[in-house]
Design a protein around this motif. Sequence first.
Motif, PDB file in Angstrom:
ATOM      1  N   LEU A  64       0.828  -1.207   0.000  1.00 50.65           N
ATOM      2  CA  LEU A  64       0.000   0.000   0.000  1.00 50.65           C
ATOM      3  C   LEU A  64       0.863   1.258   0.000  1.00 50.65           C
ATOM      4  CD1 LEU A  64      -2.787  -1.100   2.499  1.00 50.65           C
ATOM      5  CD2 LEU A  64      -3.066  -0.686   0.042  1.00 50.65           C
ATOM      6  N   SER A  65       1.956   1.241   0.750  1.00 48.32           N
ATOM      7  CA  SER A  65       2.854   2.394   0.804  1.00 48.32           C
ATOM      8  C   SER A  65       3.490   2.656  -0.559  1.00 48.32           C
ATOM      9  CB  SER A  65       3.934   2.171   1.864  1.00 48.32           C
ATOM     10  OG  SER A  65       4.838   3.255   1.863  1.00 48.32           O
ATOM     11  N   LYS A  66       3.950   1.598  -1.213  1.00 45.77           N
ATOM     12  CA  LYS A  66       4.565   1.762  -2.536  1.00 45.77           C
ATOM     13  C   LYS A  66       3.551   2.279  -3.550  1.00 45.77           C
ATOM     14  CE  LYS A  66       8.191  -1.587  -1.931  1.00 45.77           C
ATOM     15  NZ  LYS A  66       9.306  -2.143  -2.579  1.00 45.77           N
ATOM     16  N   GLN A  67       2.349   1.758  -3.489  1.00 46.41           N
ATOM     17  CA  GLN A  67       1.301   2.200  -4.410  1.00 46.41           C
ATOM     18  C   GLN A  67       0.961   3.669  -4.140  1.00 46.41           C
ATOM     19  OE1 GLN A  67      -2.014  -0.490  -4.461  1.00 46.41           O
ATOM     20  NE2 GLN A  67      -3.125   0.703  -5.969  1.00 46.41           N
ATOM     21  N   ASN A  68       0.879   4.033  -2.867  1.00 45.06           N
ATOM     22  CA  ASN A  68       0.586   5.404  -2.479  1.00 45.06           C
ATOM     23  C   ASN A  68       1.698   6.340  -2.948  1.00 45.06           C
ATOM     24  OD1 ASN A  68       0.328   7.798  -0.645  1.00 45.06           O
ATOM     25  ND2 ASN A  68      -1.407   6.625   0.113  1.00 45.06           N
ATOM     26  N   ALA A  69       2.950   5.922  -2.781  1.00 49.80           N
ATOM     27  CA  ALA A  69       4.089   6.736  -3.210  1.00 49.80           C
ATOM     28  C   ALA A  69       4.092   6.935  -4.721  1.00 49.80           C
ATOM     29  CB  ALA A  69       5.388   6.098  -2.747  1.00 49.80           C
ATOM     30  N   ALA A  70       3.747   5.878  -5.463  1.00 51.48           N
ATOM     31  CA  ALA A  70       3.698   5.984  -6.920  1.00 51.48           C
ATOM     32  C   ALA A  70       2.634   6.981  -7.356  1.00 51.48           C
ATOM     33  CB  ALA A  70       3.440   4.609  -7.537  1.00 51.48           C
ATOM     34  N   ILE A  71       1.485   6.956  -6.697  1.00 51.30           N
ATOM     35  CA  ILE A  71       0.415   7.912  -7.017  1.00 51.30           C
ATOM     36  C   ILE A  71       0.892   9.337  -6.754  1.00 51.30           C
ATOM     37  CG2 ILE A  71      -1.888   8.725  -6.327  1.00 51.30           C
ATOM     38  CD1 ILE A  71      -2.464   5.670  -5.673  1.00 51.30           C
ATOM     39  N   MET A  72       1.660   9.497  -5.671  1.00 54.95           N
ATOM     40  CA  MET A  72       2.186  10.809  -5.296  1.00 54.95           C
ATOM     41  C   MET A  72       3.298  11.254  -6.243  1.00 54.95           C
ATOM     42  SD  MET A  72       3.564  11.976  -1.489  1.00 54.95           S
ATOM     43  CE  MET A  72       4.234  10.389  -1.196  1.00 54.95           C
ATOM     44  N   GLY A  73       3.875  10.303  -6.976  1.00 51.43           N
ATOM     45  CA  GLY A  73       4.975  10.639  -7.872  1.00 51.43           C
ATOM     46  C   GLY A  73       6.312  10.681  -7.177  1.00 51.43           C
ATOM     47  N   LYS A  74       6.412  10.058  -6.004  1.00 50.86           N
ATOM     48  CA  LYS A  74       7.668  10.034  -5.237  1.00 50.86           C
ATOM     49  C   LYS A  74       7.909   8.603  -4.770  1.00 50.86           C
ATOM     50  CE  LYS A  74       7.266  14.776  -3.603  1.00 50.86           C
ATOM     51  NZ  LYS A  74       7.251  15.664  -2.447  1.00 50.86           N
ATOM     52  N   GLU A  75       8.336   7.762  -5.684  1.00 46.42           N
ATOM     53  CA  GLU A  75       8.435   6.337  -5.394  1.00 46.42           C
ATOM     54  C   GLU A  75       9.530   5.977  -4.403  1.00 46.42           C
ATOM     55  OE1 GLU A  75       7.931   3.797  -8.798  1.00 46.42           O
ATOM     56  OE2 GLU A  75       6.802   5.364  -9.824  1.00 46.42           O
ATOM     57  N   ASP A  76      10.396   6.929  -4.057  1.00 44.91           N
ATOM     58  CA  ASP A  76      11.494   6.640  -3.137  1.00 44.91           C
ATOM     59  C   ASP A  76      11.185   7.027  -1.684  1.00 44.91           C
ATOM     60  OD1 ASP A  76      11.444   9.327  -3.846  1.00 44.91           O
ATOM     61  OD2 ASP A  76      13.607   9.577  -3.629  1.00 44.91           O
ATOM     62  N   VAL A  77       9.930   7.351  -1.376  1.00 39.22           N
ATOM     63  CA  VAL A  77       9.555   7.717  -0.003  1.00 39.22           C
ATOM     64  C   VAL A  77       8.542   6.717   0.550  1.00 39.22           C
ATOM     65  CG1 VAL A  77       9.948  10.182  -0.434  1.00 39.22           C
ATOM     66  CG2 VAL A  77       7.657   9.252  -0.674  1.00 39.22           C
ATOM     67  N   ASP A  78       8.407   6.721   1.861  1.00 36.65           N
ATOM     68  CA  ASP A  78       7.385   5.902   2.531  1.00 36.65           C
ATOM     69  C   ASP A  78       6.313   6.842   3.054  1.00 36.65           C
ATOM     70  OD1 ASP A  78       5.794   4.242   4.078  1.00 36.65           O
ATOM     71  OD2 ASP A  78       7.320   3.892   5.614  1.00 36.65           O
ATOM     72  N   PRO A  79       5.180   6.968   2.348  1.00 35.45           N
ATOM     73  CA  PRO A  79       4.127   7.875   2.803  1.00 35.45           C
ATOM     74  C   PRO A  79       3.482   7.441   4.119  1.00 35.45           C
ATOM     75  CG  PRO A  79       3.639   7.006   0.605  1.00 35.45           C
ATOM     76  CD  PRO A  79       4.873   6.338   1.086  1.00 35.45           C
ATOM     77  N   PHE A  80       3.758   6.210   4.557  1.00 36.31           N
ATOM     78  CA  PHE A  80       3.212   5.736   5.832  1.00 36.31           C
ATOM     79  C   PHE A  80       4.213   5.936   6.980  1.00 36.31           C
ATOM     80  CE2 PHE A  80       0.077   2.441   3.831  1.00 36.31           C
ATOM     81  CZ  PHE A  80      -0.628   3.480   3.259  1.00 36.31           C
ATOM     82  N   TYR A  81       5.376   6.512   6.684  1.00 42.27           N
ATOM     83  CA  TYR A  81       6.366   6.920   7.683  1.00 42.27           C
ATOM     84  C   TYR A  81       6.778   5.803   8.643  1.00 42.27           C
ATOM     85  CZ  TYR A  81       4.821  11.505   6.045  1.00 42.27           C
ATOM     86  OH  TYR A  81       4.503  12.586   5.270  1.00 42.27           O
ATOM     87  N   GLY A  82       6.742   4.565   8.198  1.00 46.36           N
ATOM     88  CA  GLY A  82       7.152   3.454   9.049  1.00 46.36           C
ATOM     89  C   GLY A  82       6.153   3.059  10.117  1.00 46.36           C
ATOM     90  N   ALA A  83       4.932   3.567  10.028  1.00 46.46           N
ATOM     91  CA  ALA A  83       3.908   3.215  11.021  1.00 46.46           C
ATOM     92  C   ALA A  83       3.606   1.721  10.947  1.00 46.46           C
ATOM     93  CB  ALA A  83       2.634   4.019  10.783  1.00 46.46           C
ATOM     94  N   PRO A  84       3.428   1.071  12.101  1.00 50.72           N
ATOM     95  CA  PRO A  84       3.159  -0.366  12.101  1.00 50.72           C
ATOM     96  C   PRO A  84       1.710  -0.728  11.756  1.00 50.72           C
ATOM     97  CG  PRO A  84       3.285   0.429  14.343  1.00 50.72           C
ATOM     98  CD  PRO A  84       3.638   1.591  13.453  1.00 50.72           C
ATOM     99  N   VAL A  85       0.822   0.281  11.719  1.00 50.51           N
ATOM    100  CA  VAL A  85      -0.595   0.033  11.431  1.00 50.51           C
ATOM    101  C   VAL A  85      -1.109   1.121  10.487  1.00 50.51           C
ATOM    102  CG1 VAL A  85      -2.931  -0.184  12.389  1.00 50.51           C
ATOM    103  CG2 VAL A  85      -0.969  -0.977  13.733  1.00 50.51           C
ATOM    104  N   ALA A  86      -1.855   0.691   9.477  1.00 51.64           N
ATOM    105  CA  ALA A  86      -2.575   1.630   8.620  1.00 51.64           C
ATOM    106  C   ALA A  86      -4.027   1.169   8.573  1.00 51.64           C
ATOM    107  CB  ALA A  86      -1.984   1.672   7.215  1.00 51.64           C
TER     108      ALA A  86
END
Length: 178
Positions: A64-86
Motif C-alpha cells: 500500500l505504501s509503494k502504491q501510495n508513493a507511486a500515485i504521489m509521484g515520489k516512489e522513493d519515499v514511505d508515505p506511511f512513515y514506518g507506522a506499524p498500522v494503517a
Amino acid sequence: MYEENAVIHALCSRRSVRSYDSSRPVEQEKLDAILAAGQYAPTGMNQMPTKFVVVRNREVLQQLSKQNAAIMGKEDVDPFYGAPVAIAVLVDASVHTWVEDGSLAIGAMLDAAYAVGLGSCWIHRAKETFDSAAGKELLQKWGIPDTYRGVGFCIVGYANGELPEAKPRRADQIIWVD
C-alpha cells in the motif's frame, strides 16, 4: 490549553506524527478504542456506510505504501512513515455523504489515537489507491463490495520522539456574526 477538559485538551493537543517506532507493536485494546471512535463518528442519516480495514501485515503495508508513493509521484519515499498500522477508511460511495462520513471517521480516529497515547496521521490518496486495478483486487480479496471507495488512511503507532509543537492559530480563522 483547556487542560480542565480532557476531550478539548486532546482535540487541541493532537499533532500529526511522521516518524514511528516500527518495532513497537500497537496493543489490541488501543486499536479497539481507535476503531470504536471511527465507528461512532457521525454519518449522514446514521447510515454507517464506513468500513475499516486494519492493516498490520508488513507485506501489505509495504504494498500500500509503494502504491501510495507511486500515485504521489515520489516512489522513493514511505508515505506511511514506518507506522506499524494503517487503517484504510472505505465508504459506500452510493451514499451521498460518503466523503464527509469517511472524513469524520478519520478525524475521530486521529483524536482517539492521541487520547490512548499513540501517534497518528491522515494519509491521502486512498481514493486513487483503491480505484486502481491493484486496489480493486485487494477490495475483492477482503470481501468489500465494489461500491466502496477510499477516503483516507489513518496510520497509527508509537511516535519516535516528542510530538511536534503546535503552530500558532491564525487570527483570521474565526468570524463572529452577532
